[in-house]
Design a protein around this motif. Structure first.
Motif, PDB file in Angstrom:
ATOM      1  N   LEU A  71      33.974  31.491  34.271  1.00 55.92           N
ATOM      2  CA  LEU A  71      34.837  32.654  34.488  1.00 55.92           C
ATOM      3  C   LEU A  71      36.305  32.269  34.676  1.00 55.92           C
ATOM      4  CD1 LEU A  71      32.447  34.595  36.873  1.00 55.92           C
ATOM      5  CD2 LEU A  71      33.044  35.259  34.538  1.00 55.92           C
ATOM      6  N   GLY A  72      36.592  30.972  34.646  1.00 55.05           N
ATOM      7  CA  GLY A  72      37.963  30.506  34.764  1.00 55.05           C
ATOM      8  C   GLY A  72      38.529  30.538  36.163  1.00 55.05           C
ATOM      9  N   ALA A  73      37.647  30.548  37.168  1.00 52.67           N
ATOM     10  CA  ALA A  73      38.120  30.638  38.555  1.00 52.67           C
ATOM     11  C   ALA A  73      37.976  29.328  39.321  1.00 52.67           C
ATOM     12  CB  ALA A  73      37.347  31.741  39.296  1.00 52.67           C
ATOM     13  N   TRP A  74      37.332  28.327  38.732  1.00 53.52           N
ATOM     14  CA  TRP A  74      37.043  27.097  39.466  1.00 53.52           C
ATOM     15  C   TRP A  74      38.294  26.321  39.835  1.00 53.52           C
ATOM     16  CZ3 TRP A  74      33.850  24.859  42.543  1.00 53.52           C
ATOM     17  CH2 TRP A  74      33.900  23.472  42.739  1.00 53.52           C
ATOM     18  N   ASP A  75      39.210  26.154  38.921  1.00 54.25           N
ATOM     19  CA  ASP A  75      40.402  25.352  39.196  1.00 54.25           C
ATOM     20  C   ASP A  75      41.216  25.915  40.359  1.00 54.25           C
ATOM     21  OD1 ASP A  75      39.812  23.529  37.246  1.00 54.25           O
ATOM     22  OD2 ASP A  75      41.143  24.399  35.731  1.00 54.25           O
ATOM     23  N   GLY A  76      41.187  27.226  40.544  1.00 55.84           N
ATOM     24  CA  GLY A  76      41.951  27.841  41.618  1.00 55.84           C
ATOM     25  C   GLY A  76      41.349  27.658  42.996  1.00 55.84           C
ATOM     26  N   VAL A  77      40.039  27.337  43.050  1.00 61.20           N
ATOM     27  CA  VAL A  77      39.374  27.233  44.362  1.00 61.20           C
ATOM     28  C   VAL A  77      38.743  25.871  44.636  1.00 61.20           C
ATOM     29  CG1 VAL A  77      38.885  29.715  44.408  1.00 61.20           C
ATOM     30  CG2 VAL A  77      37.161  28.126  43.483  1.00 61.20           C
ATOM     31  N   LYS A  78      38.754  24.969  43.656  1.00 58.70           N
ATOM     32  CA  LYS A  78      38.008  23.717  43.815  1.00 58.70           C
ATOM     33  C   LYS A  78      38.475  22.881  44.999  1.00 58.70           C
ATOM     34  CE  LYS A  78      40.795  21.167  40.405  1.00 58.70           C
ATOM     35  NZ  LYS A  78      40.745  20.460  39.100  1.00 58.70           N
ATOM     36  N   ASP A  79      39.717  23.064  45.430  1.00 54.63           N
ATOM     37  CA  ASP A  79      40.216  22.337  46.595  1.00 54.63           C
ATOM     38  C   ASP A  79      40.098  23.163  47.876  1.00 54.63           C
ATOM     39  OD1 ASP A  79      40.954  20.111  45.042  1.00 54.63           O
ATOM     40  OD2 ASP A  79      42.867  21.047  44.516  1.00 54.63           O
ATOM     41  N   LYS A  80      39.407  24.290  47.791  1.00 54.89           N
ATOM     42  CA  LYS A  80      39.274  25.182  48.943  1.00 54.89           C
ATOM     43  C   LYS A  80      37.806  25.477  49.250  1.00 54.89           C
ATOM     44  CE  LYS A  80      43.617  27.402  47.586  1.00 54.89           C
ATOM     45  NZ  LYS A  80      44.280  28.664  47.182  1.00 54.89           N
ATOM     46  N   ARG A 102      36.029  37.581  33.930  1.00 65.88           N
ATOM     47  CA  ARG A 102      36.743  36.372  33.504  1.00 65.88           C
ATOM     48  C   ARG A 102      38.194  36.432  33.970  1.00 65.88           C
ATOM     49  NH1 ARG A 102      35.806  32.072  30.878  1.00 65.88           N
ATOM     50  NH2 ARG A 102      37.480  30.902  29.881  1.00 65.88           N
ATOM     51  N   GLY A 103      38.642  35.349  34.635  1.00 67.53           N
ATOM     52  CA  GLY A 103      40.009  35.262  35.115  1.00 67.53           C
ATOM     53  C   GLY A 103      40.265  35.948  36.444  1.00 67.53           C
ATOM     54  N   PHE A 104      39.201  36.385  37.150  1.00 65.67           N
ATOM     55  CA  PHE A 104      39.432  37.070  38.429  1.00 65.67           C
ATOM     56  C   PHE A 104      40.053  36.104  39.444  1.00 65.67           C
ATOM     57  CE2 PHE A 104      35.516  34.974  39.380  1.00 65.67           C
ATOM     58  CZ  PHE A 104      35.297  35.025  40.751  1.00 65.67           C
ATOM     59  N   ASP A 105      40.876  36.650  40.343  1.00 65.29           N
ATOM     60  CA  ASP A 105      41.662  35.818  41.260  1.00 65.29           C
ATOM     61  C   ASP A 105      40.926  35.616  42.584  1.00 65.29           C
ATOM     62  OD1 ASP A 105      43.595  34.389  42.538  1.00 65.29           O
ATOM     63  OD2 ASP A 105      45.162  35.912  42.394  1.00 65.29           O
ATOM     64  N   LEU A 106      39.984  34.691  42.588  1.00 67.37           N
ATOM     65  CA  LEU A 106      39.212  34.405  43.787  1.00 67.37           C
ATOM     66  C   LEU A 106      40.059  33.666  44.820  1.00 67.37           C
ATOM     67  CD1 LEU A 106      36.534  34.428  45.298  1.00 67.37           C
ATOM     68  CD2 LEU A 106      35.853  32.389  44.008  1.00 67.37           C
ATOM     69  N   ALA A 107      40.951  32.818  44.355  1.00 61.26           N
ATOM     70  CA  ALA A 107      41.787  32.039  45.268  1.00 61.26           C
ATOM     71  C   ALA A 107      42.604  32.950  46.178  1.00 61.26           C
ATOM     72  CB  ALA A 107      42.706  31.112  44.485  1.00 61.26           C
ATOM     73  N   SER A 108      43.192  33.988  45.638  1.00 56.63           N
ATOM     74  CA  SER A 108      43.985  34.910  46.456  1.00 56.63           C
ATOM     75  C   SER A 108      43.110  35.660  47.453  1.00 56.63           C
ATOM     76  CB  SER A 108      44.722  35.910  45.565  1.00 56.63           C
ATOM     77  OG  SER A 108      45.704  35.258  44.777  1.00 56.63           O
ATOM     78  N   ALA A 109      41.890  35.973  47.050  1.00 52.46           N
ATOM     79  CA  ALA A 109      40.984  36.704  47.930  1.00 52.46           C
ATOM     80  C   ALA A 109      40.617  35.897  49.169  1.00 52.46           C
ATOM     81  CB  ALA A 109      39.725  37.100  47.165  1.00 52.46           C
ATOM     82  N   LEU A 110      40.712  34.582  49.082  1.00 55.58           N
ATOM     83  CA  LEU A 110      40.385  33.731  50.238  1.00 55.58           C
ATOM     84  C   LEU A 110      41.450  33.821  51.333  1.00 55.58           C
ATOM     85  CD1 LEU A 110      39.094  30.524  48.417  1.00 55.58           C
ATOM     86  CD2 LEU A 110      37.739  32.103  49.801  1.00 55.58           C
ATOM     87  N   LYS A 111      42.657  34.193  50.971  1.00 55.93           N
ATOM     88  CA  LYS A 111      43.757  34.354  51.939  1.00 55.93           C
ATOM     89  C   LYS A 111      43.917  33.129  52.848  1.00 55.93           C
ATOM     90  CE  LYS A 111      43.474  39.382  51.941  1.00 55.93           C
ATOM     91  NZ  LYS A 111      43.265  40.621  52.744  1.00 55.93           N
ATOM     92  N   GLY A 112      43.900  31.975  52.226  1.00 53.36           N
ATOM     93  CA  GLY A 112      44.108  30.741  52.971  1.00 53.36           C
ATOM     94  C   GLY A 112      42.848  30.140  53.556  1.00 53.36           C
ATOM     95  N   GLY A 113      41.743  30.853  53.482  1.00 53.05           N
ATOM     96  CA  GLY A 113      40.483  30.335  54.009  1.00 53.05           C
ATOM     97  C   GLY A 113      39.728  29.526  52.968  1.00 53.05           C
TER      98      GLY A 113
END
Length: 267
Positions: free
Chosen positions: A163-172, A129-140
């Motif tokens: 897991l609380g990660a959707w908002d960080g990646v939904k536009d990616k 929960r709360g893992f930082d998937l957005a940062s792992a994408l590194k702009g991809g």
């Protein structure tokens, strides 16, 4: 209007077949049982179909696509004999629309969703929960099947939301028409990460599993199978029983599926 609908139907059905056997047969040529199966089943079900042909001397035609595409094509008149969905929702839809033979329906397989990357990626990530998937994408972008209609995409979105990660990646998100297309985006390095079934990851040596999603982060992944309501092919029921039998089990398990039961006891 009728001609336009026929033309549209032909184009879409052709695209469905393209994922399976290349150009595929036309309706008039289909004499063997015609199976519409979720794209994630391709590797294992191709093996099962080849095995059945060796043992019975009979052929089967399998067409692969997203479960939503397949049941909609059945609704429009595609002459499928068997439907295998990657979730309960689209099989339920088929049953509600009287498109399947409800008495033939059973839950066939289970699966898991995983995060994948190209094989030589050095990323390590713990999915909590709360893992930082957005940062792992590194702009991809994150490759996923369509999150509104394709089962793999729906499961993945549900997990990311919980897991609380959707908002960080939904536009990616790089959304694909089915899970195998999402797999290809990562395999071809067009996306640094993707979410697919663990069985898809096992089918492609160009990718690796970075981490698995907790099973309680999304609804259970269940693949139901049924004859269609309009099937009249005498070999269709025999092939359905073969898919459910102990003979087919090793092919599914080698690919990473969980076999949920057998239709061998069904009358």
């Amino acid at each position: 209007m009728r001609m336009d609908r026929r033309r549209s139907f032909g184009l879409v059905f052709g695209a469905v077949l393209a994922l399976g056997e290349g150009s595929g047969p036309t309706f008039a040529q289909v004499k063997e049982p015609l199976v519409f199966a979720a794209a994630s089943l391709k590797t294992a079900l191709d093996e099962v179909a080849a095995q059945w042909q060796r043992e019975s001397g009979k052929k089967v035609v399998v067409s692969y696509a997203g479960s939503n595409t397949l049941i909609k094509q059945i609704e429009q008149g595609a002459p499928a004999d068997i439907f295998i969905s990657a979730d309960l929702d689209w099989m339920d839809y088929g049953q509600q629309k009287n498109l399947i033979n409800a008495q033939s329906r059973s839950n066939l397989l289970g699966n898991r969703i995983v995060l994948i990357a190209p094989k030589d990626a050095t990323l390590t990530l713990n999915i909590t929960r709360g893992f930082d998937l957005a940062s792992a994408l590194k702009g991809g972008r994150l490759a996923m099947a369509n999150v509104d209609s394709v089962p793999a995409g729906k499961y993945a979105k549900a997990a990311l939301e919980k897991l609380g990660a959707w908002d960080g990646v939904k536009d990616k998100i790089a959304q694909a028409e089915n899970v195998r297309a999402a797999l290809a985006l990562v395999s071809l390095r067009e996306a640094p990460l993707g979410i697919v079934y663990q069985t898809d990851a096992a089918s492609d040596p160009s990718v690796k599993i970075v981490a698995s999603f907790p099973e309680d982060s999304h609804p259970p992944i269940i693949y139901p199978i049924a004859l269609t309501k309009t099937s009249t092919n005498p070999d269709a029921r025999a092939f359905l029983r073969y898919i459910e039998s102990a003979a087919a089990r090793p092919a599914f398990e080698r690919q990473g599926f969980t076999v949920l039961g057998s239709g061998a006891q069904r009358p």
